[in-house]
Design a protein around this motif. Structure first.
Motif, PDB file in Angstrom:
ATOM      1  N   ARG A 168      42.667  38.312  46.509  1.00 33.24           N
ATOM      2  CA  ARG A 168      41.718  39.434  46.553  1.00 33.24           C
ATOM      3  C   ARG A 168      42.455  40.754  46.801  1.00 33.24           C
ATOM      4  O   ARG A 168      42.152  41.769  46.184  1.00 33.24           O
ATOM      5  CB  ARG A 168      40.664  39.196  47.631  1.00 33.24           C
ATOM      6  CG  ARG A 168      39.621  40.292  47.715  1.00 33.24           C
ATOM      7  CD  ARG A 168      38.484  39.938  48.645  1.00 33.24           C
ATOM      8  NE  ARG A 168      37.674  38.854  48.124  1.00 33.24           N
ATOM      9  CZ  ARG A 168      36.722  39.007  47.211  1.00 33.24           C
ATOM     10  NH1 ARG A 168      36.488  40.193  46.707  1.00 33.24           N
ATOM     11  NH2 ARG A 168      36.028  37.980  46.795  1.00 33.24           N
ATOM     12  N   GLU A 220      42.168  43.721  44.114  1.00 35.10           N
ATOM     13  CA  GLU A 220      41.573  45.008  44.480  1.00 35.10           C
ATOM     14  C   GLU A 220      42.522  46.157  44.161  1.00 35.10           C
ATOM     15  O   GLU A 220      42.100  47.203  43.667  1.00 35.10           O
ATOM     16  CB  GLU A 220      41.180  45.014  45.959  1.00 35.10           C
ATOM     17  CG  GLU A 220      39.955  44.170  46.234  1.00 35.10           C
ATOM     18  CD  GLU A 220      39.601  44.040  47.711  1.00 35.10           C
ATOM     19  OE1 GLU A 220      40.380  44.540  48.575  1.00 35.10           O
ATOM     20  OE2 GLU A 220      38.557  43.439  48.005  1.00 35.10           O
ATOM     21  N   LEU A 269      37.432  39.826  40.270  1.00 31.39           N
ATOM     22  CA  LEU A 269      36.818  40.051  41.580  1.00 31.39           C
ATOM     23  C   LEU A 269      35.324  39.747  41.539  1.00 31.39           C
ATOM     24  O   LEU A 269      34.781  39.122  42.452  1.00 31.39           O
ATOM     25  CB  LEU A 269      37.029  41.497  42.040  1.00 31.39           C
ATOM     26  CG  LEU A 269      38.392  41.823  42.615  1.00 31.39           C
ATOM     27  CD1 LEU A 269      38.566  43.331  42.744  1.00 31.39           C
ATOM     28  CD2 LEU A 269      38.590  41.138  43.956  1.00 31.39           C
TER      29      LEU A 269
END
Length: 144
Positions: A111, A115, A129
């Motif tokens: 993650r 991001e 995501l």
């Protein structure tokens, strides 16, 4: 419809397919062709700090293209390039964390890199995501 979403999620994140980024986002290719460069020359360029060479060397290690496949080396070189804001390296590194290639599967690290890549404008990272959020039943976040 729900079965379709599950199938797509499984294929994309279930990691039966191979998700991989090409270096097209934020680094233009010049006259040098890192994708066809000899491994030792590529390694030399990567060690000298060339971000393109770092990405392509990592990709070769990950896929075993022209050199022996080595996930640990792929992780190392993707990480080096990813820390320099190379979005395709961040995406590929995240996918390795999702699939557990050379590392223990780690959703948090995946993650983190997704991001960062998404913030650099990589739509594949944004999509991944959203799929992770949907899988985790975070539907509001997935919609964003």
């Amino acid at each position: 419809m729900k079965l379709l979403k599950v199938t797509v999620l499984t294929a994309f994140l279930g990691l039966s397919g191979v998700a991989s980024a090409e270096l097209v986002a934020n680094i233009p290719l010049n006259g040098s062709r890192y994708d066809s460069m000899e491994p030792m020359a590529l390694l030399s360029q990567a060690k000298s700090g060339n971000q393109q060479a770092q990405f392509f060397l990592a990709k070769r290690y990950q896929k075993g293209l022209g050199i022996q496949q080595n996930f640990q080396q792929a992780i190392q070189w993707y990480t080096t390039a990813a820390k320099q804001d190379i979005a395709p390296a961040q995406l590929n590194l995240a996918m390795m964390y999702i699939r557990g290639e050379g590392v223990q599967p780690n959703a948090g690290q995946a993650r983190y890199w997704l991001e960062k890549a998404a913030k650099l404008g990589d739509n594949r990272a944004s999509y991944t995501l959203a799929m992770l959020d949907e899988k985790e039943k975070k539907l509001v976040d997935a919609y964003k």
